[in-house]
Enzyme design. Sequence first.
Site, PDB file in Angstrom:
ATOM      1  N   LYS A   1       0.814  -1.233   0.000  1.00  0.00           N
ATOM      2  CA  LYS A   1       0.000   0.000   0.000  1.00  0.00           C
ATOM      3  C   LYS A   1       0.839   1.269   0.000  1.00  0.00           C
ATOM      4  CE  LYS A   1      -4.034  -2.124   2.171  1.00  0.00           C
ATOM      5  NZ  LYS A   1      -3.453  -3.423   2.559  1.00  0.00           N
TER       6      LYS A   1
HETATM    7  O1  LIG Z   1      -9.422  -3.013   1.497  1.00  0.00           O
HETATM    8  C1  LIG Z   1      -8.542  -3.765   1.937  1.00  0.00           C
HETATM    9  C2  LIG Z   1      -7.269  -3.794   1.419  1.00  0.00           C
HETATM   10  C3  LIG Z   1      -6.371  -4.699   1.901  1.00  0.00           C
HETATM   11  N1  LIG Z   1      -6.697  -5.546   2.900  1.00  0.00           N
HETATM   12  C4  LIG Z   1      -5.665  -6.501   3.368  1.00  0.00           C
HETATM   13  O2  LIG Z   1      -6.114  -7.830   3.096  1.00  0.00           O
HETATM   14  C5  LIG Z   1      -5.814  -8.680   4.209  1.00  0.00           C
HETATM   15  C6  LIG Z   1      -7.119  -9.168   4.821  1.00  0.00           C
HETATM   16  O3  LIG Z   1      -6.882 -10.138   5.811  1.00  0.00           O
HETATM   17  P1  LIG Z   1      -8.045 -11.057   6.433  1.00  0.00           P
HETATM   18  O4  LIG Z   1      -7.347 -11.845   7.483  1.00  0.00           O
HETATM   19  O5  LIG Z   1      -8.571 -11.923   5.312  1.00  0.00           O
HETATM   20  O6  LIG Z   1      -9.072 -10.139   6.976  1.00  0.00           O
HETATM   21  C7  LIG Z   1      -4.972  -7.855   5.169  1.00  0.00           C
HETATM   22  O7  LIG Z   1      -3.608  -8.052   4.850  1.00  0.00           O
HETATM   23  C8  LIG Z   1      -5.363  -6.422   4.852  1.00  0.00           C
HETATM   24  O8  LIG Z   1      -4.331  -5.501   5.101  1.00  0.00           O
HETATM   25  C9  LIG Z   1      -7.962  -5.519   3.412  1.00  0.00           C
HETATM   26  O9  LIG Z   1      -8.305  -6.274   4.333  1.00  0.00           O
HETATM   27  N2  LIG Z   1      -8.856  -4.619   2.909  1.00  0.00           N
END
Ligand SMILES: O=c1ccn([C@@H]2O[C@H](COP(=O)(O)O)[C@@H](O)[C@H]2O)c(=O)[nH]1
Length: 276
Positions: free
Chosen positions: A96
């Site tokens: 990001k």
């Molecule tokens: O909008 C967003 C952008 C990035 N993320 C990232 O994805 C994973 C989600 O992890 P989970 O354990 O499946 O919840 C995490 O690395 C976030 O930084 C997001 O969730 N939403």
Amino acid sequence: METFGSRLHRATRDRGPLCVGIDPHAALLTRWGLPDDVAGLERFALTVVEALAERVAVLKPQSAFFERFGSRGIAVLESTIRQSREAGALVLLDVKRGDIGSTMAAYASAYLDPESSLCADAITVSPYLGVGSLQPAFDMAATHGGGVFVLALTSNPEGPAVQHAVGAGGRTVAQTVIDEISQVNVGADPLGSLGLVVGATIGDTGHDLSKVNGPLLAPGLGAQGGSPADLRAIFGESLRNVLPSYSREVLGAGPGVTSLQAAADRAVDACRAVIG
Ligand SMILES: O=c1ccn([C@@H]2O[C@H](COP(=O)(O)O)[C@@H](O)[C@H]2O)c(=O)[nH]1
């Protein structure tokens, strides 16, 4: 040189529409019986690579969980990226980044130049300094067959306060980002190399994704409450370009390699049932 859009299209066709995040949360390390240190980080990340890099289309290491261990964590991130790619997965580094153009050029070198030890197939970027400021990353990606995913409608509850704000032209901030990325992807076949991040938790917001012609990363599945069934309302006719992304939901099945593989298989089956 094959573009990222083309490589991703092939990977999801052959392996199914699934991205699995490598997010070594302290709580997950503990749950796996690992210490919350660099050795635990390395064991965790390389177990995920062993289990999934020959199986899923995309692995998405979350840079923050590696950075928290300093330079030794970055070294683990380097080997995680390298070994994942060697085993055949595409690597989307969730980092990001976003800054003024001249600094963005340095980030692009770090993450999208094959000369860099941190080079991934694609990265996530933030358009908060303006989509135009991301141009060095777009250029580097185009030169080396990489991809860039721009945050548009994120999965967290705080996102809409900024992303749904309406600008002078009557469009929301998110729609402006969507439209600018759509323009770059015009004519790309089978898929553009610039993608968007659109959370699986956002519901039907009325945003028009129909012209993106690029991959739509959908995080927020599982642990954040989103489900594959929610994707239809969010993406409509653009569903075929969605790359569903799970982290904790799949990682929680570890530390066993076969349990991780079974969790990923369940996830991809559930996504295929909706996306096709
Ligand atoms: O909008 C967003 C952008 C990035 N993320 C990232 O994805 C994973 C989600 O992890 P989970 O354990 O499946 O919840 C995490 O690395 C976030 O930084 C997001 O969730 N939403």
